[in-house]
Design a protein around this motif. Sequence first.
Motif, PDB file in Angstrom:
ATOM      1  N   LEU A   1     -16.479   8.678   4.199  1.00  0.00           N
ATOM      2  CA  LEU A   1     -15.157   9.118   4.649  1.00  0.00           C
ATOM      3  C   LEU A   1     -14.852   8.663   6.077  1.00  0.00           C
ATOM      4  O   LEU A   1     -13.849   7.995   6.328  1.00  0.00           O
ATOM      5  CB  LEU A   1     -15.047  10.644   4.558  1.00  0.00           C
ATOM      6  CG  LEU A   1     -15.077  11.249   3.158  1.00  0.00           C
ATOM      7  CD1 LEU A   1     -14.971  12.768   3.240  1.00  0.00           C
ATOM      8  CD2 LEU A   1     -13.942  10.694   2.307  1.00  0.00           C
ATOM      9  N   GLY A   2     -15.731   9.031   7.008  1.00  0.00           N
ATOM     10  CA  GLY A   2     -15.462   8.759   8.415  1.00  0.00           C
ATOM     11  C   GLY A   2     -15.403   7.285   8.760  1.00  0.00           C
ATOM     12  O   GLY A   2     -14.375   6.780   9.213  1.00  0.00           O
ATOM     13  N   SER A   3     -16.508   6.573   8.535  1.00  0.00           N
ATOM     14  CA  SER A   3     -16.570   5.152   8.881  1.00  0.00           C
ATOM     15  C   SER A   3     -16.135   4.249   7.739  1.00  0.00           C
ATOM     16  O   SER A   3     -16.081   3.035   7.907  1.00  0.00           O
ATOM     17  CB  SER A   3     -18.000   4.775   9.296  1.00  0.00           C
ATOM     18  OG  SER A   3     -18.314   5.350  10.541  1.00  0.00           O
ATOM     19  N   GLY A   4     -15.833   4.833   6.589  1.00  0.00           N
ATOM     20  CA  GLY A   4     -15.423   4.049   5.438  1.00  0.00           C
ATOM     21  C   GLY A   4     -13.946   4.150   5.144  1.00  0.00           C
ATOM     22  O   GLY A   4     -13.153   3.311   5.555  1.00  0.00           O
ATOM     23  N   VAL A   5     -13.547   5.208   4.445  1.00  0.00           N
ATOM     24  CA  VAL A   5     -12.158   5.363   4.015  1.00  0.00           C
ATOM     25  C   VAL A   5     -11.189   5.427   5.193  1.00  0.00           C
ATOM     26  O   VAL A   5     -10.172   4.725   5.223  1.00  0.00           O
ATOM     27  CB  VAL A   5     -12.006   6.623   3.136  1.00  0.00           C
ATOM     28  CG1 VAL A   5     -10.538   6.860   2.797  1.00  0.00           C
ATOM     29  CG2 VAL A   5     -12.827   6.490   1.866  1.00  0.00           C
ATOM     30  N   LEU A   6     -11.487   6.269   6.184  1.00  0.00           N
ATOM     31  CA  LEU A   6     -10.582   6.399   7.325  1.00  0.00           C
ATOM     32  C   LEU A   6     -10.487   5.120   8.146  1.00  0.00           C
ATOM     33  O   LEU A   6      -9.504   4.920   8.865  1.00  0.00           O
ATOM     34  CB  LEU A   6     -11.027   7.563   8.220  1.00  0.00           C
ATOM     35  CG  LEU A   6     -10.734   8.972   7.703  1.00  0.00           C
ATOM     36  CD1 LEU A   6     -11.227  10.020   8.688  1.00  0.00           C
ATOM     37  CD2 LEU A   6      -9.243   9.153   7.444  1.00  0.00           C
ATOM     38  N   MET A   7     -11.495   4.268   8.052  1.00  0.00           N
ATOM     39  CA  MET A   7     -11.476   3.024   8.830  1.00  0.00           C
ATOM     40  C   MET A   7     -10.689   1.933   8.124  1.00  0.00           C
ATOM     41  O   MET A   7     -10.263   0.962   8.752  1.00  0.00           O
ATOM     42  CB  MET A   7     -12.921   2.554   9.078  1.00  0.00           C
ATOM     43  CG  MET A   7     -13.075   1.596  10.222  1.00  0.00           C
ATOM     44  SD  MET A   7     -12.457   2.209  11.783  1.00  0.00           S
ATOM     45  CE  MET A   7     -13.477   3.674  11.997  1.00  0.00           C
TER      46      MET A   7
ATOM     47  N   MET B   1     -23.182   1.602  13.714  1.00  0.00           N
ATOM     48  CA  MET B   1     -21.931   1.075  13.172  1.00  0.00           C
ATOM     49  C   MET B   1     -20.739   1.931  13.610  1.00  0.00           C
ATOM     50  O   MET B   1     -19.667   1.415  13.929  1.00  0.00           O
ATOM     51  CB  MET B   1     -21.990   1.037  11.637  1.00  0.00           C
ATOM     52  CG  MET B   1     -22.996   0.060  11.059  1.00  0.00           C
ATOM     53  SD  MET B   1     -22.662  -1.674  11.396  1.00  0.00           S
ATOM     54  CE  MET B   1     -23.850  -1.976  12.701  1.00  0.00           C
ATOM     55  N   GLY B   2     -20.932   3.242  13.629  1.00  0.00           N
ATOM     56  CA  GLY B   2     -19.870   4.139  14.063  1.00  0.00           C
ATOM     57  C   GLY B   2     -19.493   3.914  15.515  1.00  0.00           C
ATOM     58  O   GLY B   2     -18.313   3.920  15.879  1.00  0.00           O
ATOM     59  N   LEU B   3     -20.491   3.709  16.361  1.00  0.00           N
ATOM     60  CA  LEU B   3     -20.227   3.445  17.779  1.00  0.00           C
ATOM     61  C   LEU B   3     -19.477   2.130  17.961  1.00  0.00           C
ATOM     62  O   LEU B   3     -18.556   2.040  18.789  1.00  0.00           O
ATOM     63  CB  LEU B   3     -21.547   3.417  18.554  1.00  0.00           C
ATOM     64  CG  LEU B   3     -22.259   4.769  18.712  1.00  0.00           C
ATOM     65  CD1 LEU B   3     -23.637   4.569  19.349  1.00  0.00           C
ATOM     66  CD2 LEU B   3     -21.423   5.732  19.550  1.00  0.00           C
ATOM     67  N   ILE B   4     -19.846   1.117  17.190  1.00  0.00           N
ATOM     68  CA  ILE B   4     -19.144  -0.169  17.268  1.00  0.00           C
ATOM     69  C   ILE B   4     -17.700  -0.012  16.810  1.00  0.00           C
ATOM     70  O   ILE B   4     -16.767  -0.552  17.429  1.00  0.00           O
ATOM     71  CB  ILE B   4     -19.872  -1.230  16.417  1.00  0.00           C
ATOM     72  CG1 ILE B   4     -21.256  -1.527  17.003  1.00  0.00           C
ATOM     73  CG2 ILE B   4     -19.051  -2.515  16.339  1.00  0.00           C
ATOM     74  CD1 ILE B   4     -22.095  -2.466  16.154  1.00  0.00           C
ATOM     75  N   GLN B   5     -17.494   0.733  15.723  1.00  0.00           N
ATOM     76  CA  GLN B   5     -16.138   0.960  15.230  1.00  0.00           C
ATOM     77  C   GLN B   5     -15.290   1.704  16.252  1.00  0.00           C
ATOM     78  O   GLN B   5     -14.107   1.385  16.460  1.00  0.00           O
ATOM     79  CB  GLN B   5     -16.181   1.746  13.913  1.00  0.00           C
ATOM     80  CG  GLN B   5     -16.693   0.947  12.733  1.00  0.00           C
ATOM     81  CD  GLN B   5     -16.846   1.796  11.491  1.00  0.00           C
ATOM     82  OE1 GLN B   5     -17.140   2.986  11.564  1.00  0.00           O
ATOM     83  NE2 GLN B   5     -16.632   1.193  10.332  1.00  0.00           N
ATOM     84  N   MET B   6     -15.878   2.702  16.890  1.00  0.00           N
ATOM     85  CA  MET B   6     -15.153   3.432  17.930  1.00  0.00           C
ATOM     86  C   MET B   6     -14.742   2.494  19.063  1.00  0.00           C
ATOM     87  O   MET B   6     -13.615   2.564  19.566  1.00  0.00           O
ATOM     88  CB  MET B   6     -16.015   4.572  18.477  1.00  0.00           C
ATOM     89  CG  MET B   6     -16.216   5.726  17.523  1.00  0.00           C
ATOM     90  SD  MET B   6     -17.262   7.030  18.226  1.00  0.00           S
ATOM     91  CE  MET B   6     -16.193   7.653  19.524  1.00  0.00           C
ATOM     92  N   ALA B   7     -15.658   1.609  19.453  1.00  0.00           N
ATOM     93  CA  ALA B   7     -15.368   0.669  20.538  1.00  0.00           C
ATOM     94  C   ALA B   7     -14.241  -0.285  20.152  1.00  0.00           C
ATOM     95  O   ALA B   7     -13.320  -0.541  20.947  1.00  0.00           O
ATOM     96  CB  ALA B   7     -16.628  -0.116  20.898  1.00  0.00           C
TER      97      ALA B   7
END
Length: 202
Positions: free
Chosen positions: A52-58, A170-176
Motif C-alpha cells: 500500500l504505502g510504497s506500492g499503490v500510493l506511489m 526503497m521507502g527512503l529513496i521514494q520519499m527523497a
Amino acid sequence: MCSGSFAKCLGISLIPLSIVCVLCNILLFFPGGNPVESEHITDQVWYFGGILGSGVLMIFPALVFLGLKNNDCCGCCGNESCGRRFAMLSSILFAAVGVAGAGYSVIVSAVAINHGPECVVNINNTVKHWGYPFSNGDYLSDKDSWPTKCLEPTGVVSWHLSLFSVLLVMGLIQMALCAVQVVNGLLGCLCGDCCGGSDGSV
C-alpha cells in the motif's frame, strides 16, 4: 532540463521502486521462503507497508509525474503556459501523497526490523511455540543467536531482516524523489516549464 522532463524522469524512477516494494511485501508472507499459517506471519507484514504505502500510493504520483511534460491542463484562458504551471502546482499534492505513502512503509519497516520476526521458539528445551524472541532489536548485533532462538522456519531472521531492510531503503529513496518533485513543482509553477526559456518549450 525543463521541470516537466525532470518530473518524467522521477516518475520513471518511482515505478521500478514500487514494483520491488510490492514484491518484497509479498515475499514476507512466506517466512524463510516457506508457507506458514496466516496467524504465524509477522504482524507488521499485515500492515502492507510495501504493497500500500510504497506500492499503490506511489503509483499515483508516478503516473502524474510521467504525464507532466505533455500536460497543459487544456490551457488557461487560452494561455498554455498557465495550464502547465497549474499542472506543476498540482503535482506537489501528488508528491505529498507519495511522501506519506513511502513514510508509512519506512515506519512499518523500521518497527518490524526492531521487533524481529515471529518464529518457533524453545522454552526451557521442552516447549516449542510461536513467538517473538527478539522484541528489543538486540538481535541485530548477535547473529549467532538467530538459529538458537528462532528454530523455524529456517532462515526466517535473515529473510525478515533482508526484505524489511530493502523496504526501508526503497521507502527512503521514494520519499527523497517525491520531496525533489515538490521543489521541482514549485519551480515549474513559478518559472514555467523551462526556467530561462519559453514556457511551452520542451
